[in-house]
Design a protein around this motif. Structure first.
Motif, PDB file in Angstrom:
ATOM      1  N   ALA A   1      -2.212  -8.227  -3.599  1.00 16.96           N
ATOM      2  CA  ALA A   1      -1.695  -8.338  -4.963  1.00 16.96           C
ATOM      3  C   ALA A   1      -2.776  -8.015  -5.985  1.00 16.96           C
ATOM      4  O   ALA A   1      -2.529  -7.338  -6.990  1.00 16.96           O
ATOM      5  CB  ALA A   1      -1.132  -9.746  -5.199  1.00 16.96           C
ATOM      6  N   LEU A   2      -3.995  -8.479  -5.735  1.00 16.72           N
ATOM      7  CA  LEU A   2      -5.111  -8.201  -6.643  1.00 16.72           C
ATOM      8  C   LEU A   2      -5.448  -6.714  -6.669  1.00 16.72           C
ATOM      9  O   LEU A   2      -5.751  -6.156  -7.733  1.00 16.72           O
ATOM     10  CB  LEU A   2      -6.341  -9.010  -6.232  1.00 16.72           C
ATOM     11  N   VAL A   3      -5.406  -6.067  -5.517  1.00 12.15           N
ATOM     12  CA  VAL A   3      -5.667  -4.624  -5.470  1.00 12.15           C
ATOM     13  C   VAL A   3      -4.617  -3.871  -6.280  1.00 12.15           C
ATOM     14  O   VAL A   3      -4.937  -2.977  -7.077  1.00 12.15           O
ATOM     15  CB  VAL A   3      -5.686  -4.120  -4.013  1.00 12.15           C
ATOM     16  N   THR A   4      -3.342  -4.236  -6.091  1.00  7.01           N
ATOM     17  CA  THR A   4      -2.258  -3.578  -6.816  1.00  7.01           C
ATOM     18  C   THR A   4      -2.379  -3.803  -8.319  1.00  7.01           C
ATOM     19  O   THR A   4      -2.232  -2.869  -9.119  1.00  7.01           O
ATOM     20  CB  THR A   4      -0.889  -4.083  -6.320  1.00  7.01           C
ATOM     21  N   LEU A   5      -2.659  -5.033  -8.712  1.00  4.54           N
ATOM     22  CA  LEU A   5      -2.835  -5.330 -10.130  1.00  4.54           C
ATOM     23  C   LEU A   5      -4.052  -4.616 -10.702  1.00  4.54           C
ATOM     24  O   LEU A   5      -4.013  -4.105 -11.824  1.00  4.54           O
ATOM     25  CB  LEU A   5      -2.973  -6.841 -10.335  1.00  4.54           C
ATOM     26  N   GLY A   6      -5.136  -4.559  -9.923  1.00 12.52           N
ATOM     27  CA  GLY A   6      -6.332  -3.870 -10.380  1.00 12.52           C
ATOM     28  C   GLY A   6      -6.091  -2.388 -10.590  1.00 12.52           C
ATOM     29  O   GLY A   6      -6.543  -1.803 -11.587  1.00 12.52           O
ATOM     30  N   ASN A   7      -5.372  -1.762  -9.672  1.00  5.76           N
ATOM     31  CA  ASN A   7      -5.056  -0.345  -9.818  1.00  5.76           C
ATOM     32  C   ASN A   7      -4.193  -0.097 -11.047  1.00  5.76           C
ATOM     33  O   ASN A   7      -4.389   0.868 -11.786  1.00  5.76           O
ATOM     34  CB  ASN A   7      -4.338   0.167  -8.568  1.00  5.76           C
TER      35      ASN A   7
ATOM     36  N   GLY B   1       0.789  -1.232   0.000  1.00  9.03           N
ATOM     37  CA  GLY B   1       0.000   0.000   0.000  1.00  9.03           C
ATOM     38  C   GLY B   1       0.809   1.264   0.000  1.00  9.03           C
ATOM     39  O   GLY B   1       0.260   2.355  -0.176  1.00  9.03           O
ATOM     40  N   SER B   2       2.105   1.173   0.172  1.00  7.32           N
ATOM     41  CA  SER B   2       2.942   2.378   0.210  1.00  7.32           C
ATOM     42  C   SER B   2       3.605   2.662  -1.133  1.00  7.32           C
ATOM     43  O   SER B   2       4.261   3.679  -1.301  1.00  7.32           O
ATOM     44  CB  SER B   2       4.027   2.233   1.286  1.00  7.32           C
ATOM     45  N   TYR B   3       3.437   1.735  -2.086  1.00  7.75           N
ATOM     46  CA  TYR B   3       4.071   1.896  -3.389  1.00  7.75           C
ATOM     47  C   TYR B   3       3.043   2.449  -4.361  1.00  7.75           C
ATOM     48  O   TYR B   3       2.128   1.751  -4.782  1.00  7.75           O
ATOM     49  CB  TYR B   3       4.611   0.553  -3.884  1.00  7.75           C
ATOM     50  N   ASP B   4       3.176   3.731  -4.711  1.00  9.33           N
ATOM     51  CA  ASP B   4       2.155   4.404  -5.505  1.00  9.33           C
ATOM     52  C   ASP B   4       2.490   4.510  -6.989  1.00  9.33           C
ATOM     53  O   ASP B   4       1.639   4.900  -7.791  1.00  9.33           O
ATOM     54  CB  ASP B   4       1.909   5.817  -4.966  1.00  9.33           C
ATOM     55  N   ASP B   5       3.734   4.200  -7.372  1.00  8.50           N
ATOM     56  CA  ASP B   5       4.126   4.340  -8.768  1.00  8.50           C
ATOM     57  C   ASP B   5       3.475   3.270  -9.634  1.00  8.50           C
ATOM     58  O   ASP B   5       3.098   2.198  -9.160  1.00  8.50           O
ATOM     59  CB  ASP B   5       5.650   4.236  -8.912  1.00  8.50           C
ATOM     60  N   ILE B   6       3.375   3.565 -10.928  1.00  4.35           N
ATOM     61  CA  ILE B   6       2.889   2.569 -11.875  1.00  4.35           C
ATOM     62  C   ILE B   6       3.964   1.503 -12.034  1.00  4.35           C
ATOM     63  O   ILE B   6       5.139   1.812 -12.211  1.00  4.35           O
ATOM     64  CB  ILE B   6       2.593   3.228 -13.238  1.00  4.35           C
ATOM     65  N   LEU B   7       3.575   0.244 -11.956  1.00  4.13           N
ATOM     66  CA  LEU B   7       4.549  -0.843 -12.026  1.00  4.13           C
ATOM     67  C   LEU B   7       5.057  -1.037 -13.452  1.00  4.13           C
ATOM     68  O   LEU B   7       4.309  -0.867 -14.417  1.00  4.13           O
ATOM     69  CB  LEU B   7       3.922  -2.146 -11.528  1.00  4.13           C
ATOM     70  N   ASN B   8       6.331  -1.425 -13.560  1.00  2.00           N
ATOM     71  CA  ASN B   8       6.885  -1.730 -14.874  1.00  2.00           C
ATOM     72  C   ASN B   8       6.694  -3.211 -15.183  1.00  2.00           C
ATOM     73  O   ASN B   8       6.113  -3.956 -14.386  1.00  2.00           O
ATOM     74  CB  ASN B   8       8.368  -1.328 -14.942  1.00  2.00           C
ATOM     75  N   VAL B   9       7.209  -3.649 -16.326  1.00  2.00           N
ATOM     76  CA  VAL B   9       6.984  -5.028 -16.769  1.00  2.00           C
ATOM     77  C   VAL B   9       7.543  -6.041 -15.771  1.00  2.00           C
ATOM     78  O   VAL B   9       6.870  -7.025 -15.411  1.00  2.00           O
ATOM     79  CB  VAL B   9       7.616  -5.256 -18.167  1.00  2.00           C
ATOM     80  N   ASP B  10       8.780  -5.826 -15.331  1.00  2.00           N
ATOM     81  CA  ASP B  10       9.396  -6.771 -14.391  1.00  2.00           C
ATOM     82  C   ASP B  10       8.617  -6.860 -13.086  1.00  2.00           C
ATOM     83  O   ASP B  10       8.424  -7.946 -12.523  1.00  2.00           O
ATOM     84  CB  ASP B  10      10.839  -6.360 -14.095  1.00  2.00           C
ATOM     85  N   GLN B  11       8.163  -5.710 -12.589  1.00  2.00           N
ATOM     86  CA  GLN B  11       7.412  -5.697 -11.330  1.00  2.00           C
ATOM     87  C   GLN B  11       6.065  -6.400 -11.487  1.00  2.00           C
ATOM     88  O   GLN B  11       5.637  -7.147 -10.601  1.00  2.00           O
ATOM     89  CB  GLN B  11       7.228  -4.257 -10.862  1.00  2.00           C
TER      90      GLN B  11
END
Length: 283
Positions: free
Chosen positions: A82-88, A52-62
């Motif tokens: 993980a689902l929340v992060t992927l959904g965002n 929840g503290s990582y707000d940047d858009i994830l890159n391919v590797d992440q």
């Protein structure tokens, strides 16, 4: 028989429309709902992406690490995060493509069968954001039957039910997958009739047809109107001149207030919007 089919199409319009109202309304408020690829060994850094503290858009590797983590863990807390992060991240068009190419859709889709309702909801939200991409819909359509069953069997007005309705809405914006709801129309209509304000159509929906609304939103709601109108024409709705219940989507779309908004949009500055309006009924 003709009357039965007419009722079915009216119900279909209400089902798609009510979900669309909710989905498009949220879109105007800027709210995000939160072929396997190469595998990497899970690492602590992948779990860190879900805290929840990582707000940047994830890159391919992440994204790849996160998908492997989601697939390999049995920890419900990590799965949900993980689902929340992927959904965002799936709210961004580039990531919708990346997640598909990494084989992420079946990994996420498998979680809608999880007995944990919170996990099921988060998986539906992620699929909902991914379904905005038309190519993704080809892979997501395999879950439509299960989503319909979950919507109908779950508690009324529950988070899972609403998440399912939002996904069904996105999957039926075009005509490609609408036929897959055929066997569920009657029961989905019952859900809309008995649900609370989160499920029903609000009169404020018509404000989405105002000329100052963003082009993307206008085209989406005009496409909704066009699809419903095409269904009505196909089943002879216009000739029958049915009386629509007050507060229903049909009552709003075929009422005088909406007619005035359509007449105003004929002079809209954007050519695509004007073209959409001209194929709708003459008001």
């Amino acid at each position: 028989m003709g009357r039965s089919r007419h009722v079915g199409w009216v119900a279909a319009g209400l089902v798609l429309g009510a979900g669309a109202c909710y989905c498009i309304y949220k879109l105007t408020r800027g709210q995000r709902q939160g072929d396997r690829g190469l595998r990497l060994r899970p690492s602590r850094s992948a779990e860190d992406l879900t805290d929840g503290s990582y707000d940047d858009i994830l890159n391919v590797d992440q994204l790849q690490k996160l998908l492997y983590l989601l697939e390999s863990t049995d920890d419900p807390i990590i799965i949900e995060r993980a689902l929340v992060t992927l959904g965002n991240n799936a709210a961004f068009s580039a990531n919708q493509v990346i997640i598909r190419e990494l084989g992420g859709i079946p990994i996420i889709g498998s979680k809608i069968n999880n007995p944990n309702h919170s996990i099921k909801e988060k998986a539906l939200n992620a699929l909902n954001n991914l379904s905005v991409n038309v190519e993704n819909q080809v892979k997501i359509k395999v879950y439509i039957n299960q989503v319909c069953k979950d919507v109908l069997s779950g508690p009324l007005d529950s988070a899972v039910q609403l998440a399912g309705l939002r996904l069904l809405t996105n999957m039926t914006v075009t005509n490609d997958h609408q036929h897959m709801l055929h066997n569920y129309i009657t029961d989905l209509f019952h859900v809309l009739l008995t649900g609370n304000g989160s499920t029903k159509v609000d009169s404020s929906f018509l404000s989405l047809y105002d000329g100052h609304v963003a082009k993307e939103i206008l085209l989406r709601v005009l496409t909704l109107f066009q699809n419903i109108n095409n269904c009505c024409k196909k089943e002879g709705c216009s000739a029958m001149q049915p009386t629509f219940p007050k507060g229903s989507l049909f009552f709003l779309l075929y009422g005088e207030e909406c007619a005035q908004k359509m007449r105003a949009l004929v002079d809209h500055h954007d050519a695509d919007v004007k073209e959409k309006v001209t194929v709708l009924p003459k008001f």
